[in-house]
Structures are given as structure tokens and as C-alpha cells.
Write a protein that holds these residues in place. Structure first.
Motif, short mmCIF file in Angstrom:
data_model
loop_
_atom_site.label_atom_id
_atom_site.label_comp_id
_atom_site.label_asym_id
_atom_site.label_seq_id
_atom_site.Cartn_x
_atom_site.Cartn_y
_atom_site.Cartn_z
N MET A 29 -1.85 6.45 6.26
CA MET A 29 -2.43 5.15 6.56
C MET A 29 -1.33 4.10 6.37
O MET A 29 -0.30 4.35 5.75
CB MET A 29 -3.62 4.89 5.65
N ASP A 30 -1.57 2.91 6.90
CA ASP A 30 -0.57 1.86 6.93
C ASP A 30 0.00 1.51 5.55
O ASP A 30 1.21 1.44 5.37
CB ASP A 30 -1.16 0.61 7.60
N MET A 31 -0.86 1.26 4.56
CA MET A 31 -0.39 0.81 3.25
C MET A 31 0.49 1.85 2.55
O MET A 31 1.61 1.52 2.13
CB MET A 31 -1.57 0.40 2.36
N PRO A 32 0.07 3.10 2.40
CA PRO A 32 0.95 4.09 1.77
C PRO A 32 2.26 4.29 2.55
O PRO A 32 3.31 4.50 1.95
CB PRO A 32 0.13 5.38 1.74
N ASN A 94 -2.22 11.43 -14.23
CA ASN A 94 -1.77 11.26 -15.61
C ASN A 94 -0.31 11.69 -15.79
O ASN A 94 0.42 11.09 -16.57
CB ASN A 94 -2.68 12.03 -16.58
N ILE A 95 0.12 12.71 -15.06
CA ILE A 95 1.50 13.19 -15.19
C ILE A 95 2.45 12.41 -14.28
O ILE A 95 3.53 12.00 -14.71
CB ILE A 95 1.56 14.70 -14.91
N GLU A 96 2.06 12.17 -13.05
CA GLU A 96 2.94 11.51 -12.08
C GLU A 96 2.99 10.00 -12.25
O GLU A 96 3.98 9.37 -11.90
CB GLU A 96 2.51 11.85 -10.65
N GLY A 97 1.92 9.41 -12.75
CA GLY A 97 1.86 7.97 -12.96
C GLY A 97 1.33 7.21 -11.76
O GLY A 97 1.70 7.51 -10.62
N LEU A 105 -3.29 0.18 -7.29
CA LEU A 105 -4.60 0.43 -7.88
C LEU A 105 -4.55 0.18 -9.38
O LEU A 105 -3.53 0.39 -10.03
CB LEU A 105 -5.09 1.84 -7.57
N GLU A 106 -5.68 -0.24 -9.92
CA GLU A 106 -5.76 -0.64 -11.32
C GLU A 106 -6.02 0.51 -12.30
O GLU A 106 -5.56 0.47 -13.42
CB GLU A 106 -6.88 -1.68 -11.48
N LEU A 114 -10.74 6.99 -4.65
CA LEU A 114 -10.07 6.83 -3.36
C LEU A 114 -9.64 8.18 -2.78
O LEU A 114 -9.93 8.49 -1.62
CB LEU A 114 -8.85 5.92 -3.50
N ILE A 115 -8.97 8.99 -3.58
CA ILE A 115 -8.49 10.30 -3.10
C ILE A 115 -9.67 11.17 -2.67
O ILE A 115 -9.63 11.82 -1.62
CB ILE A 115 -7.65 11.02 -4.18
#
Length: 136
Positions: A29-32, A94-97, A105-106, A114-115
């Protein structure tokens, strides 16, 4: 799994989610796409699913990701640095951040929602797990 998935970009069919040797073509998608282009996102999250039949386990360090913006058709290539497999999105985040995966995203809960909203991802993650693909 069959190779390739057709989408329409600006009225033209475009094949995504297929491999040519060690080049892997995927849609974003555009944003990623913009986050990766600008360097603010270094880890792409992908899950195998029965909806879009691409096997992300074939992507290895040293391979190339050719990213196609699914809105504009723009493409760019990035080198795969690392691929890690996780059982859940929460574990991956949690691992990748969040700053490396979904920088605007907050919360982890918002990111998981979302995923899981992508077609086939929630069921696919339960069945196949989820991949963190670090690119440069």
C-alpha cells in the motif's frame, strides 16, 4: 502454491507476489511503500495466506525485494538483510519494534488489529506464522 497474483493499478493489470530466481516482487500500500522508500521503515511484515498464494519462506538474506506501490505503480528494489519467522504478530512486534515495522502507529494492539485486517492474514498467521523481512 501458485505463482503470482494480479492486481489493477491505474486501469492496468500488474502481476505481484512472484519470484524470478532471487528477486521477489511484492505489492505494498502507498504508506508502507513511502516509509520504506524514505528509510523510516526497515522491516516488512508478511504472512502466507490462502487468499494471496505467495510463500514468503522462499525469501532469504541476499535476495532482492522489488516493491510495487499498489496505488501508483511506482517500484523500488531493496536488498534483504534478514528474514525471521514468528508465531504471532505480537511476538514479531515486541522483538522487531514498532519504529521499524509500523512507525506511525501508537500501540502494539493497534498494529495487531491492522495486520489481522488484511485479507487472509489472521487465519494465515495462525496456520503459517508471520515473517519479518529486514531490507536496506
Amino acid at each position: 502454491m501458485p505463482s503470482g497474483f494480479m492486481i489493477e493499478i491505474k486501469g492496468k493489470p500488474v502481476k505481484i507476489e512472484y519470484s524470478e530466481d532471487d528477486i521477489h516482487v511484492i505489492g505494498l500500500m502507498d504508506m508502507p511503500f513511502e516509509w520504506i522508500k524514505q528509510g523510516s521503515k526497515s522491516v516488512e511484515i508478511r504472512a502466507n495466506s490462502d487468499v494471496r498464494p505467495f510463500d514468503y519462506s522462499v525469501i532469504k538474506p541476499g535476495h532482492i525485494l522489488r516493491l510495487i506501490n499498489e496505488q501508483t505503480g511506482e517500484s523500488l528494489e531493496r536488498h534483504v538483510i534478514r528474514v525471521d519467522h514468528y508465531q504471532t504478530v505480537k511476538e514479531l512486534l515486541n522483538i522487531e519494534g514498532m519504529e521499524n515495522t509500523l512507525p506511525t502507529l501508537e500501540s502494539v494492539a493497534e498494529a495487531i488489529e491492522l495486520i489481522h485486517s488484511f485479507p487472509g492474514y489472521k487465519q494465515g498467521i495462525v496456520k503459517y506464522g508471520v515473517y519479518a523481512i529486514e531490507v536496506m
